[in-house]
Design an enzyme around this catalytic site. Sequence first.
Site, PDB file in Angstrom:
ATOM      1  N   PHE A  87       0.846  -0.938   0.324  1.00  0.00           N
ATOM      2  CA  PHE A  87      -0.265  -0.297  -0.220  1.00  0.00           C
ATOM      3  C   PHE A  87       0.614   1.373   0.105  1.00  0.00           C
ATOM      4  O   PHE A  87       0.750   1.780  -1.489  1.00  0.00           O
ATOM      5  CB  PHE A  87      -0.921  -0.331   1.508  1.00  0.00           C
ATOM      6  CG  PHE A  87      -1.465   1.709   2.116  1.00  0.00           C
ATOM      7  CD1 PHE A  87      -2.120   1.657   1.303  1.00  0.00           C
ATOM      8  CD2 PHE A  87      -1.319   1.578   3.399  1.00  0.00           C
ATOM      9  CE1 PHE A  87      -2.392   3.382   1.389  1.00  0.00           C
ATOM     10  CE2 PHE A  87      -1.762   2.735   3.176  1.00  0.00           C
ATOM     11  CZ  PHE A  87      -2.194   3.867   2.240  1.00  0.00           C
ATOM     12  N   ILE A  88       1.798   1.033   1.339  1.00  0.00           N
ATOM     13  CA  ILE A  88       2.586   2.671   0.616  1.00  0.00           C
ATOM     14  C   ILE A  88       3.620   2.691  -0.022  1.00  0.00           C
ATOM     15  O   ILE A  88       3.787   3.739  -0.980  1.00  0.00           O
ATOM     16  CB  ILE A  88       3.375   2.842   2.257  1.00  0.00           C
ATOM     17  CG1 ILE A  88       2.044   2.722   3.028  1.00  0.00           C
ATOM     18  CG2 ILE A  88       4.175   4.585   3.036  1.00  0.00           C
ATOM     19  CD1 ILE A  88       2.672   2.963   4.980  1.00  0.00           C
ATOM     20  N   ASP A 141       9.643  -7.288  -3.512  1.00  0.00           N
ATOM     21  CA  ASP A 141       8.364  -7.409  -3.256  1.00  0.00           C
ATOM     22  C   ASP A 141       7.595  -9.359  -3.246  1.00  0.00           C
ATOM     23  O   ASP A 141       7.916  -9.372  -4.408  1.00  0.00           O
ATOM     24  CB  ASP A 141       6.646  -6.620  -3.718  1.00  0.00           C
ATOM     25  CG  ASP A 141       5.817  -6.811  -2.570  1.00  0.00           C
ATOM     26  OD1 ASP A 141       5.293  -5.024  -2.155  1.00  0.00           O
ATOM     27  OD2 ASP A 141       5.064  -7.413  -1.778  1.00  0.00           O
ATOM     28  N   GLY A 195       1.368  -7.167  -0.103  1.00  0.00           N
ATOM     29  CA  GLY A 195       1.405  -6.530  -1.373  1.00  0.00           C
ATOM     30  C   GLY A 195       0.186  -7.300  -2.566  1.00  0.00           C
ATOM     31  O   GLY A 195      -0.111  -7.934  -2.189  1.00  0.00           O
ATOM     32  N   LEU A 229      10.668  -1.318   3.241  1.00  0.00           N
ATOM     33  CA  LEU A 229       8.929  -1.184   3.838  1.00  0.00           C
ATOM     34  C   LEU A 229       8.243  -2.100   4.121  1.00  0.00           C
ATOM     35  O   LEU A 229       7.523  -2.582   4.065  1.00  0.00           O
ATOM     36  CB  LEU A 229       8.314   0.098   2.546  1.00  0.00           C
ATOM     37  CG  LEU A 229       7.968   1.278   2.737  1.00  0.00           C
ATOM     38  CD1 LEU A 229       9.243   2.222   3.277  1.00  0.00           C
ATOM     39  CD2 LEU A 229       6.685   2.425   2.028  1.00  0.00           C
ATOM     40  N   THR A 259      10.304 -12.602   8.620  1.00  0.00           N
ATOM     41  CA  THR A 259      10.556 -11.444   7.447  1.00  0.00           C
ATOM     42  C   THR A 259      11.105 -10.463   7.991  1.00  0.00           C
ATOM     43  O   THR A 259      11.593  -9.388   7.546  1.00  0.00           O
ATOM     44  CB  THR A 259       9.430 -10.888   7.331  1.00  0.00           C
ATOM     45  OG1 THR A 259       8.314 -12.461   7.335  1.00  0.00           O
ATOM     46  CG2 THR A 259       9.069  -9.877   5.864  1.00  0.00           C
ATOM     47  N   ALA A 300      10.714   1.507   7.688  1.00  0.00           N
ATOM     48  CA  ALA A 300       9.625   2.232   8.388  1.00  0.00           C
ATOM     49  C   ALA A 300       9.259   1.371   9.310  1.00  0.00           C
ATOM     50  O   ALA A 300       9.329   0.143   9.034  1.00  0.00           O
ATOM     51  CB  ALA A 300       8.858   1.792   6.604  1.00  0.00           C
ATOM     52  N   TYR A 330       5.072  -8.104  17.300  1.00  0.00           N
ATOM     53  CA  TYR A 330       5.164  -6.812  15.960  1.00  0.00           C
ATOM     54  C   TYR A 330       5.881  -6.129  16.118  1.00  0.00           C
ATOM     55  O   TYR A 330       7.115  -5.510  15.741  1.00  0.00           O
ATOM     56  CB  TYR A 330       3.799  -6.374  15.729  1.00  0.00           C
ATOM     57  CG  TYR A 330       3.181  -5.892  14.188  1.00  0.00           C
ATOM     58  CD1 TYR A 330       3.864  -5.782  12.659  1.00  0.00           C
ATOM     59  CD2 TYR A 330       2.839  -4.441  14.358  1.00  0.00           C
ATOM     60  CE1 TYR A 330       4.534  -4.796  12.487  1.00  0.00           C
ATOM     61  CE2 TYR A 330       3.038  -3.051  13.423  1.00  0.00           C
ATOM     62  CZ  TYR A 330       3.849  -3.717  12.302  1.00  0.00           C
ATOM     63  OH  TYR A 330       4.177  -2.408  11.377  1.00  0.00           O
ATOM     64  N   LYS A 335       9.560  -4.957  15.113  1.00  0.00           N
ATOM     65  CA  LYS A 335      10.301  -3.671  14.843  1.00  0.00           C
ATOM     66  C   LYS A 335      10.932  -2.914  15.546  1.00  0.00           C
ATOM     67  O   LYS A 335      12.041  -1.808  14.747  1.00  0.00           O
ATOM     68  CB  LYS A 335       8.975  -2.796  13.998  1.00  0.00           C
ATOM     69  CG  LYS A 335       7.598  -3.537  13.503  1.00  0.00           C
ATOM     70  CD  LYS A 335       8.261  -3.676  12.207  1.00  0.00           C
ATOM     71  CE  LYS A 335       8.010  -2.475  10.911  1.00  0.00           C
ATOM     72  NZ  LYS A 335       8.603  -2.366   9.661  1.00  0.00           N
TER      73      LYS A 335
END
Length: 324
Positions: free
Chosen positions: A11-12, A31, A36, A80, A99, A121, A153, A157
């Site tokens: 999306f982004i 990707d 995605g 991203l 991932t 990101a 999550y 990050k």
Amino acid sequence: MRVLITGGAGFIGSHLAEAYLERGDEVYIIDDLSTGSLYNIKELKENERFKNKLFIHIDTILNHNTMLELTGTCDIVFHLAAAVGVQYILNNPLESIKTNIQGTEKVLELCDKFKKKVLIASTSEVYGKHLHAPLVETDNIIYGPSSKFRWSYAATKLMDEFTALAYYRTTGLEVIITRLFNTVGPKQTGAYGMVIPRFVSQALKNEPLTVYGDGNQTRTFTYVKDVVEALMTLVETNGAVGEVFNVGGTEEISIIDLAKRIIKETGSKSTIKLIPYDEAFGKDFEDMQRRVPGTEKINKLIGFEPKTDFDTMLRKIIRYMKKK
Ligand code: UDP
């Protein structure tokens, strides 16, 4: 300039790719289409103006050889690619951790090898379960226990942030970290849990809007084009390197009010259905009750202010989803 966007069919990422192509740059996308979709970049692929400017690799960022070639070719990297969406993380716990941790390690390792500037990101999830507002970059971080998998999550990050900052400190790799606050806009899918596309889709079908918990939890939504502009400006700003920035909107809204606004704006006959969290996500779930970004740091450095107000972004999303 040659721009590598990991997760460029997301999306982004797809909006970022479009902005660089419009500027005349070359865009390289990698990707694996886990969240995605080729649909997101279909118009870019078919656009004659972008012929020989857009290069798409359907592959995982864990593929060393592909990433070696792409990182070596490009001038700058936007990382991203990540497992995203609360629903997706809960459904794919192990793969999501791999991932996010191994993928970022690979990206950073290769950016360091070729000394390419990289923007990571990150996410407002990283802050964890605060109730105060606004959240600022120097705030403490509060997570629930590891039995509550939602926090995996945030933890992955956060580890990505630490790894990037460790490279900066150790080897001088130019890294920039952005914590994105509920980015929304056309092309976002509700398939992985994201609330606005889910509510709009339910409203357009006159189905009940599924509000989790009591709906008093709040979020601050940010329009994707504003986010893209902020990211593109940050990578061209010297003072951004080695720093962490919130990127977010200004209008805090409760999820129940969001549901009401969407019903009104779509002219839908939908009702609102409150669904207990354990019914939606299983018993080991914990939500973030409040999430408002402090944007003083990014505002001071690049003059960032979100241009798109909440009503405008909602209208744009509804128009897009009606058309789709
Ligand atoms: N949410 C909801 N109904 C849905 C999807 C999400 O009430 O069908 C709620 C969710 O529990 C959270 C908020 O909306 O409180 C935002 O959820 P989203 O997954 O979009 O983002 P995040 O939780 O990562 O902020």
